[in-house]
Enzyme design. Structure first.
Site, PDB file in Angstrom:
ATOM      1  N   TRP A 355       0.863  -1.193  -0.036  1.00 35.52           N
ATOM      2  CA  TRP A 355      -0.070  -0.162   0.145  1.00 35.52           C
ATOM      3  C   TRP A 355       0.873   1.230   0.055  1.00 35.52           C
ATOM      4  O   TRP A 355       0.364   2.478  -0.309  1.00 35.52           O
ATOM      5  CB  TRP A 355      -0.972  -0.080   1.370  1.00 35.52           C
ATOM      6  CG  TRP A 355      -0.138   0.485   2.295  1.00 35.52           C
ATOM      7  CD1 TRP A 355       0.844  -0.462   3.149  1.00 35.52           C
ATOM      8  CD2 TRP A 355      -0.802   1.379   3.409  1.00 35.52           C
ATOM      9  NE1 TRP A 355       1.035   0.157   4.351  1.00 35.52           N
ATOM     10  CE2 TRP A 355      -0.020   1.238   4.523  1.00 35.52           C
ATOM     11  CE3 TRP A 355      -1.928   2.121   3.573  1.00 35.52           C
ATOM     12  CZ2 TRP A 355      -0.013   1.990   5.728  1.00 35.52           C
ATOM     13  CZ3 TRP A 355      -2.169   2.783   4.659  1.00 35.52           C
ATOM     14  CH2 TRP A 355      -1.206   2.731   5.922  1.00 35.52           C
ATOM     15  N   GLU A 498       0.398  -2.543  12.588  1.00 38.49           N
ATOM     16  CA  GLU A 498       0.932  -4.126  12.565  1.00 38.49           C
ATOM     17  C   GLU A 498       1.017  -4.836  13.974  1.00 38.49           C
ATOM     18  O   GLU A 498       1.574  -5.980  13.902  1.00 38.49           O
ATOM     19  CB  GLU A 498       1.951  -4.200  11.300  1.00 38.49           C
ATOM     20  CG  GLU A 498       1.270  -4.025  10.099  1.00 38.49           C
ATOM     21  CD  GLU A 498       2.335  -3.885   9.000  1.00 38.49           C
ATOM     22  OE1 GLU A 498       1.967  -4.060   7.721  1.00 38.49           O
ATOM     23  OE2 GLU A 498       3.599  -3.731   9.271  1.00 38.49           O
ATOM     24  N   GLN A 608       2.906   2.567  14.038  1.00 39.41           N
ATOM     25  CA  GLN A 608       2.647   3.348  13.057  1.00 39.41           C
ATOM     26  C   GLN A 608       1.250   4.262  13.130  1.00 39.41           C
ATOM     27  O   GLN A 608       0.397   3.809  13.907  1.00 39.41           O
ATOM     28  CB  GLN A 608       3.111   3.039  11.661  1.00 39.41           C
ATOM     29  CG  GLN A 608       2.029   2.365  11.129  1.00 39.41           C
ATOM     30  CD  GLN A 608       2.665   1.381   9.739  1.00 39.41           C
ATOM     31  OE1 GLN A 608       3.329   0.651   9.940  1.00 39.41           O
ATOM     32  NE2 GLN A 608       2.370   1.973   8.811  1.00 39.41           N
TER      33      GLN A 608
END
Length: 774
Positions: A355, A498, A608
């Protein structure tokens, strides 16, 4: 008192000469080679070449990658990767019998520099052999932007103590591997016309044929030499051993090596492509002539991207560095290819596309080179068969895009296992390929973003509408009905954060899926031409699925702000344990050396930007108060353990008008590759971070935004800068934005009237006119 060690990387940023474009390694270390191999990498979008030295060292990682040439080694846990192709850089030099090797003898002067303006790598060295003989050596190298197949090398050696006999071994070495995996079959080798080395190879599974050529030329001062040589052939390798050439004291010996690579992907259905390649290579000229053509092409590149910063010289250099690498890694020659997470600078992530491309790199091209943005999106359209296959394999409908993509149509290529679990010692499963599904909505979002800036109806009719509708069909099949709460949910996913696996109702995923389905509904009813609707009906059974999309997307659960304005990142994030991240922010890797993923999953730690990324992309849907509350809550809990995170946070801070905070984070982001950490870029540059840095400049500090389909320009200049200027495109109209501390100018270089908003005012800008907006 211990003498302070000087930085290894120097940034030559003088305003009045070409040094404003140069990055230099000032000390040689044979144990820290990966840094400049990656950040000084050369490329042209067709190929990328890590900047390893001509001479070999034990800790080096030589790498040469040709875009799109993916191959899969047989085995159940193997996935396609970009193969490390034959090495032609290696040139072993013996000076009076002593091998040139900087780990021996004495180094009196050393500079390895990347010259961004002309994309040339140089090394200048003053070296004393272990026997006490002094030599000056200069190395020059480029990957041609004028001829995508060509690489030039030039070495100049001057004996300074006494005359020297210089021997050279050089050739093409196909024995290189991808960390031990050999992707090429043995191929034919030969010497053509007593001067051209040729090596042919073919990938083991994908059957892509490579042909490599190299030729050498020697001269002392001016005469061209023809030294005696011996051809040496080994398995997957062919070399020339040039006999000793006597060079007098203070006389120079120059060695030029011109190499080229061609593959069977270059010309579809060409039957004589090897012969054509050979004929083309035989015509190739000298280093200086080739370099001049190459430098002229780079001059055109810098004219295309005239981003100027007056202020801290490092910031201007960082922007040029980012543009340089994006050009080096973007396959402008072939829409069947896209940009990998490491570009073409290393093996990490196997050359796969994430992405990262659509969310962090594409916006730069949309603003500055819309045709390139279109081509990158066409890659996704060409990949629809693979997305369709992934949906089908997972019992879904529509197009479910792979988390990691390689060759168009191949489908999911995410590895099954990653690093070791620090607690169990077992290989950690990589769940992203199964659960990180937001990429399908990210692609749809990028398509619409491109359309809003360009109004490229031809693209939308041919490709764009299909991408948005096909992904919306996937989402309606992905939703799960919660009978107890009378709503649809999206469970067991991974969002942008993640660190959080197997979670339910990730806010980013739910909102983006909802946006995707809502946009599909709007397109179906208001944008499709009859012939386009007919074609898509045949391909996707639109009328059948649109009824489901319209019914379901209204009932999809969208996590709402709580009483203090915080949007829950997922169903359980706000109830997890809070820990002090301070020690781990100083040494990020230490977190996963202390805890495994299961433990991290139970803590309020984000890898993040997640909710904050949502609030940036879908900013129209949230108030400034909500954005600020979530910034205050989530940023301290974010470890920035992803190169994507800093630039995303800088961009979001700028939308909050927190200009100095945005600038401080931008400065950190710019040093991910360019900083003094000698291990930060060993496996390749951080492509998405470089794109994000440019996003922060253009969209953040430049203030370019789209709100409800209208262009807004709300610039803000950091205190460290006196000026920011750049050109961008709005619906085929080139505009020049110049931001200074006391005024902002917008110039319309088109033949059309342009409308935009600033501070709530609607401004009409006539053709060829300039307006002061504050």
């Amino acid at each position: 008192m211990t003498k302070k060690m000087q930085p290894v990387l120097a940034y030559n940023t003088g305003e009045k000469d070409d040094k404003s474009w140069i990055i230099t390694e000032t000390r040689f270390s044979n144990t820290s080679l990966g840094k400049t191999e990656a950040i000084f990498a050369l490329g042209n979008g067709y190929m990328g070449l890590r900047s390893a030295s001509e001479e070999k060292y034990p800790f080096e990682k030589r790498g040469f990658f040709v875009a799109g040439t993916f191959n899969k080694f047989p085995g159940p846990q193997e996935v396609s990767e970009l193969p490390n192709a034959a090495d032609f850089l290696n040139m072993e030099m013996y000076l009076n019998g002593q091998r040139f090797d900087l780990s021996m003898g004495k180094i009196y002067a050393y500079e390895k520099s990347l010259h961004l303006k002309k994309a040339e790598l140089t090394r200048t060295i003053l070296w004393e052999t272990p026997q006490g003989e002094l030599f000056s050596l200069e190395f020059r190298r480029f990957v041609s932007l004028a001829d995508k197949h060509v690489v030039g090398q030039k070495v100049t050696i001057i004996p300074l103590s006494n005359a020297a006999k210089i021997t050279v071994e050089s050739g093409i070495d196909g024995q290189v591997t991808n960390s031990g995996t050999q992707h090429f079959k043995e191929g034919s080798k030969r010497l053509l016309k007593n001067r051209i080395l040729k090596l042919e190879q073919e990938t083991t599974a994908s059957g892509i044929r490579f042909v490599h050529f190299s030729k050498h030329q020697f001269r002392k001062t001016t005469p061209i030499l023809d030294p005696n040589h011996q051809v040496v052939m080994k398995r997957r390798a062919v070399h020339q051993h040039f006999k000793a050439i006597t060079v007098e004291q203070n006389e120079s010996l120059t060695i030029e090596k011109i190499s080229a690579v061609y593959t069977s992907l270059d010309k579809d259905n060409a039957t004589e492509w090897v012969e054509q390649a050979q004929t083309g290579f035989e015509r190739i000229d000298t280093y200086d002539a080739l370099f001049e053509e190459h430098a002229q092409q780079w001059q055109k590149i810098w004219q295309m991207y005239p981003i100027e910063i007056q202020g801290k010289d490092f910031d201007q250099l960082a922007v040029r560095f980012a543009i340089y690498h994006l050009v080096c890694m973007t396959p402008s020659h072939d829409r069947r290819m896209s940009i990998g997470a490491k570009g073409l600078t290393g093996e990490r992530y196997k050359g796969h596309v994430f992405w990262d491309t659509e969310i962090f790199i594409l916006p730069f091209y949309i603003l500055t080179y819309p045709d390139m943005a279109r081509q990158l999106l066409e890659y996704r359209w060409l990949s629809l068969d693979g997305a369709r296959k992934k949906a089908r394999d997972n019992n879904y409908e529509g197009a479910m895009f792979p988390w990691e993509s390689a060759w168009v149509g191949e489908g999911e290529v995410t590895p099954l296992f990653g690093d070791a679990d620090v607690v169990t010692g077992e290989a950690t499963p990589v769940w992203s390929g199964f659960e990180e599904q937001h990429i399908s909505a990210d692609i749809a979002f990028a398509v619409w973003q491109y359309y809003e800036y360009t109004h490229d109806d031809a693209f939308m009719d041919a490709y764009g509408y299909e991408l948005i509708l096909a992904t919306a069909i996937f989402w309606q099949s992905r939703l799960e009905w919660n009978d107890q709460k009378s709503r649809y949910e999206i469970n067991r996913v991974i969002g942008p954060d993640e660190y959080k696996e197997h979670i339910n109702n990730n806010a980013f995923t739910n909102y983006m899926a909802h946006w995707n389905m809502q946009k599909a509904t709007e397109i179906y009813h208001h944008h499709l031409k009859p012939e386009v609707k007919l074609r898509l009906e045949e391909n996707w059974q639109l009328s059948h699925y649109m009824a489901k999309i319209e019914n379901k997307h209204h009932k999809l659960y969208l996590p709402q702000p709580n009483t203090v304005g915080i949007i829950p990142q997922d169903d359980t994030y706000l109830s997890k344990e809070i820990i002090d991240l301070g020690p781990y922010r100083k040494v990020i890797a230490s977190l996963l050396n202390t805890y495994n993923m299961e433990q991290v999953n139970a803590m309020q730690i984000s890898k993040q930007a997640d909710v904050l990324m949502l609030l940036y992309l879908l900013g129209d849907q949230f108030s400034d108060e909500i954005k600020l509350a979530n910034w205050t809550y989530y940023e301290p809990k974010t470890l920035h353990d992803s190169s994507l995170s800093k630039s995303a946070h800088s961009l979001f801070a700028a939308t909050l008008c927190e200009t100095e905070i945005a600038y401080a984070i931008f400065s950190d982001a710019a040093r991910i590759d360019l900083g003094q950490d000698l291990a930060s870029s060993d496996t390749g540059v951080h492509a998405a971070s470089l794109g994000g840095i440019l996003e922060a400049v253009l969209f953040g500090f430049g203030g370019i935004q789209i709100k409800q389909g209208e262009l807004h320009i709300e610039p803000q200049l950091p205190a460290a800068w006196q000026k920011l200027s750049f050109r961008f495109y709005w619906r085929d109209c080139p505009l020049q934005l110049t931001i200074e501390s006391n005024r902002t100018l917008v110039r319309n270089d088109s033949a059309d009237i342009v409308q935009f908003k600033n501070g709530g005012r609607l401004i009409e800008l006539a053709p060829e006119k300039t307006v002061f907006i504050h």
